[in-house]
Write a protein that holds these residues in place. Structure first.
Motif, PDB file in Angstrom:
ATOM      1  N   ILE A 180       9.038  -2.229  -0.841  1.00 58.63           N
ATOM      2  CA  ILE A 180       8.159  -2.057  -1.613  1.00 58.63           C
ATOM      3  C   ILE A 180       6.911  -1.189  -0.549  1.00 58.63           C
ATOM      4  N   PHE A 181       6.891  -1.783   0.372  1.00 61.33           N
ATOM      5  CA  PHE A 181       6.176  -0.679   1.208  1.00 61.33           C
ATOM      6  C   PHE A 181       6.418   0.851   1.104  1.00 61.33           C
ATOM      7  N   ASN A 182       7.790   0.651   2.113  1.00 61.76           N
ATOM      8  CA  ASN A 182       8.263   1.693   2.281  1.00 61.76           C
ATOM      9  C   ASN A 182       8.377   2.981   0.805  1.00 61.76           C
ATOM     10  N   GLU A 183       8.462   1.943  -0.316  1.00 64.52           N
ATOM     11  CA  GLU A 183       8.194   2.964  -1.341  1.00 64.52           C
ATOM     12  C   GLU A 183       6.921   4.095  -1.517  1.00 64.52           C
ATOM     13  N   LEU A 184       5.924   2.674  -1.082  1.00 66.30           N
ATOM     14  CA  LEU A 184       4.323   3.292  -1.461  1.00 66.30           C
ATOM     15  C   LEU A 184       4.222   3.749  -0.418  1.00 66.30           C
ATOM     16  N   ILE A 185       4.469   4.045   0.822  1.00 66.65           N
ATOM     17  CA  ILE A 185       4.532   5.580   1.827  1.00 66.65           C
ATOM     18  C   ILE A 185       5.519   6.404   1.465  1.00 66.65           C
ATOM     19  N   LEU A 186       6.402   6.413   0.764  1.00 63.18           N
ATOM     20  CA  LEU A 186       6.687   8.245  -0.183  1.00 63.18           C
ATOM     21  C   LEU A 186       6.500   7.846  -1.039  1.00 63.18           C
ATOM     22  N   PHE A 187       5.562   7.343  -1.393  1.00 66.65           N
ATOM     23  CA  PHE A 187       4.775   7.887  -2.975  1.00 66.65           C
ATOM     24  C   PHE A 187       4.177   9.321  -2.781  1.00 66.65           C
ATOM     25  N   ASP A 188       4.397  10.159  -3.642  1.00 69.66           N
ATOM     26  CA  ASP A 188       3.912  11.397  -3.921  1.00 69.66           C
ATOM     27  C   ASP A 188       3.427  11.985  -5.907  1.00 69.66           C
ATOM     28  N   GLY A 189       2.941  10.888  -6.040  1.00 68.58           N
ATOM     29  CA  GLY A 189       3.068  11.118  -7.725  1.00 68.58           C
ATOM     30  C   GLY A 189       3.514  10.889  -8.329  1.00 68.58           C
ATOM     31  N   ASN A 190       4.855  10.178  -8.351  1.00 69.81           N
ATOM     32  CA  ASN A 190       5.736  10.312  -8.986  1.00 69.81           C
ATOM     33  C   ASN A 190       5.653   9.978 -10.385  1.00 69.81           C
ATOM     34  N   ASP A 217       3.233 -14.450   6.304  1.00 71.37           N
ATOM     35  CA  ASP A 217       3.469 -13.686   5.055  1.00 71.37           C
ATOM     36  C   ASP A 217       4.193 -12.445   4.692  1.00 71.37           C
ATOM     37  N   ASN A 218       4.401 -12.439   6.221  1.00 64.71           N
ATOM     38  CA  ASN A 218       5.464 -10.738   6.230  1.00 64.71           C
ATOM     39  C   ASN A 218       4.794  -9.635   5.203  1.00 64.71           C
ATOM     40  N   ALA A 219       3.109  -9.988   5.809  1.00 69.59           N
ATOM     41  CA  ALA A 219       1.947  -8.820   5.756  1.00 69.59           C
ATOM     42  C   ALA A 219       1.920  -7.071   5.717  1.00 69.59           C
ATOM     43  N   ARG A 220       2.160  -6.472   5.552  1.00 66.50           N
ATOM     44  CA  ARG A 220       1.800  -5.052   5.074  1.00 66.50           C
ATOM     45  C   ARG A 220       0.796  -4.566   4.629  1.00 66.50           C
ATOM     46  N   TYR A 221       0.456  -3.486   4.760  1.00 62.01           N
ATOM     47  CA  TYR A 221      -1.279  -3.086   4.168  1.00 62.01           C
ATOM     48  C   TYR A 221      -1.430  -1.215   4.377  1.00 62.01           C
ATOM     49  N   VAL A 222      -2.368  -1.169   3.702  1.00 58.80           N
ATOM     50  CA  VAL A 222      -2.757   0.508   4.048  1.00 58.80           C
ATOM     51  C   VAL A 222      -4.028   0.037   3.303  1.00 58.80           C
ATOM     52  N   LEU A 223      -5.609   0.539   4.086  1.00 57.89           N
ATOM     53  CA  LEU A 223      -6.683   0.432   4.228  1.00 57.89           C
ATOM     54  C   LEU A 223      -6.537   1.922   3.665  1.00 57.89           C
ATOM     55  N   TYR A 224      -7.351   2.503   2.448  1.00 57.42           N
ATOM     56  CA  TYR A 224      -8.128   3.750   3.078  1.00 57.42           C
ATOM     57  C   TYR A 224      -9.686   3.679   2.040  1.00 57.42           C
ATOM     58  N   GLU A 225     -10.003   4.250   3.381  1.00 61.32           N
ATOM     59  CA  GLU A 225     -11.736   4.537   2.795  1.00 61.32           C
ATOM     60  C   GLU A 225     -11.937   6.265   1.967  1.00 61.32           C
ATOM     61  N   ILE A 271      -4.566  -1.118  -0.451  1.00 61.72           N
ATOM     62  CA  ILE A 271      -2.869  -1.873  -0.508  1.00 61.72           C
ATOM     63  C   ILE A 271      -1.954  -2.658  -0.263  1.00 61.72           C
ATOM     64  N   TYR A 272      -2.266  -3.961  -0.112  1.00 59.35           N
ATOM     65  CA  TYR A 272      -1.512  -5.156   0.129  1.00 59.35           C
ATOM     66  C   TYR A 272       0.230  -5.415  -0.509  1.00 59.35           C
ATOM     67  N   ILE A 273       0.518  -5.845   0.308  1.00 58.14           N
ATOM     68  CA  ILE A 273       2.073  -6.778   0.174  1.00 58.14           C
ATOM     69  C   ILE A 273       2.476  -7.604   1.328  1.00 58.14           C
ATOM     70  N   ARG A 274       2.836  -8.712   0.363  1.00 60.56           N
ATOM     71  CA  ARG A 274       3.101  -9.815   0.952  1.00 60.56           C
ATOM     72  C   ARG A 274       4.097 -10.328   0.234  1.00 60.56           C
ATOM     73  N   GLN A 326       4.709 -10.266  -3.406  1.00 57.44           N
ATOM     74  CA  GLN A 326       3.188  -9.873  -4.237  1.00 57.44           C
ATOM     75  C   GLN A 326       3.004  -8.665  -3.791  1.00 57.44           C
ATOM     76  N   LEU A 327       2.258  -7.847  -4.694  1.00 59.42           N
ATOM     77  CA  LEU A 327       1.653  -6.451  -4.749  1.00 59.42           C
ATOM     78  C   LEU A 327       0.644  -6.312  -5.109  1.00 59.42           C
ATOM     79  N   VAL A 328      -0.511  -6.069  -4.673  1.00 58.08           N
ATOM     80  CA  VAL A 328      -2.132  -6.619  -4.440  1.00 58.08           C
ATOM     81  C   VAL A 328      -2.948  -4.818  -4.298  1.00 58.08           C
ATOM     82  N   PHE A 329      -4.014  -4.348  -5.257  1.00 60.41           N
ATOM     83  CA  PHE A 329      -4.159  -2.857  -5.106  1.00 60.41           C
ATOM     84  C   PHE A 329      -6.330  -3.507  -4.941  1.00 60.41           C
TER      85      PHE A 329
END
Length: 248
Positions: free
Chosen positions: A80-90, A155-163, A175-178, A191-194
């Motif tokens: 899921i994380f790899n999908e999101l960091i490649l996201f281009d407005g699908n 919980d194997n967490a990965r995330y991106v925090l945007y300002e 955007i938080y995934i665990r 679990q995917l959290v926005f």
């Protein structure tokens, strides 16, 4: 996410083909899974804020609005994380005809969202919409990224925090995934959290004085976010299913 690839319409969301289908798919459609986390008390909001500080290091109490949406996905966290960091407005997962995703230098850490894809206002004399500068709609600048979980992360967490900045009134987007936690009643693999926090036009007291406007904004925001998360869920699960089938 490559929006041009051929994907079975039977098992994954159909792409939006224009502004009208964006409105139907993301604003009008009621998603299958409700994703909005409602705080029943100020204490519950405080506890969520403590978790946010502990995991991504931002104090959401400084914002009058804190919207959290969460969905379970039957796919591994790293997929899921790899999908999101490649996201281009699908257009299968995002209203890209209304709010076009423009990755600066093709980097997920720096993104601008352009209303209707406009990089400038349609008329030379225009500098805003009714006094609100909406181009870009907002800028996303990653200030913290965790691509690989720490060894002690249970919980194997990965995330991106945007300002965030721009015409859209958002302070931060997380955007938080665990991995799911069975003790919390979570049954999916991940679990995917926005999470979004902001003060309307920079004023924390504005929400209390404009409750009607705030309620409308939150209603629209949560409907769109729920549809986005539901579509990411369907696409992620479809991709995993097809990957496993191709391995057999």
């Amino acid at each position: 996410m490559n929006s041009k690839e051929q994907i079975s319409e039977k098992k994954c969301p159909s792409p939006s083909k224009g502004i009208l289908s964006n409105i139907v798919n993301f604003f009008i459609n009621k998603p299958k899974y409700d994703t909005f986390i409602k705080f029943d008390s100020s204490e519950e909001r405080y506890q969520y804020n403590k978790r946010i500080i502990q995991r991504i290091g931002i104090d959401s109490n400084q914002y009058s609005v804190l919207n959290i949406n969460k969905i379970g996905i039957d796919a591994p966290v790293n997929n899921i994380f790899n999908e999101l960091i490649l996201f281009d407005g699908n257009p299968r997962c995002w209203p890209n005809h209304i709010a076009k995703v423009d990755r600066i230098n093709n980097d997920f850490k720096n993104i601008r969202i352009l209303p209707f894809g406009w990089k400038r206002y349609p008329f030379k004399s225009m500098k805003s919409f009714f006094g609100i500068p909406l181009i870009p709609l907002f800028l996303l600048n990653a200030i913290r990224v965790k691509e690989v979980p720490d060894s002690f992360d249970f919980d194997n967490a990965r995330y991106v925090l945007y300002e965030c900045s721009g015409g859209y009134p958002i302070g931060f987007l997380a955007i938080y995934i665990r991995s799911s936690i069975p003790e919390m009643g979570e049954t999916s693999k991940s679990q995917l959290v926005f999470g979004v926090g902001f003060n309307f036009f920079g004023r924390k007291e504005w929400q209390g004085k404009r409750k009607f406007v705030s309620a409308i904004w939150e209603s629209v925001h949560n409907r769109v976010t729920a549809n986005v998360l539901n579509r990411i869920k369907r696409l992620s699960e479809w991709r995993l299913e097809n990957m496993l089938e191709n391995q057999n």
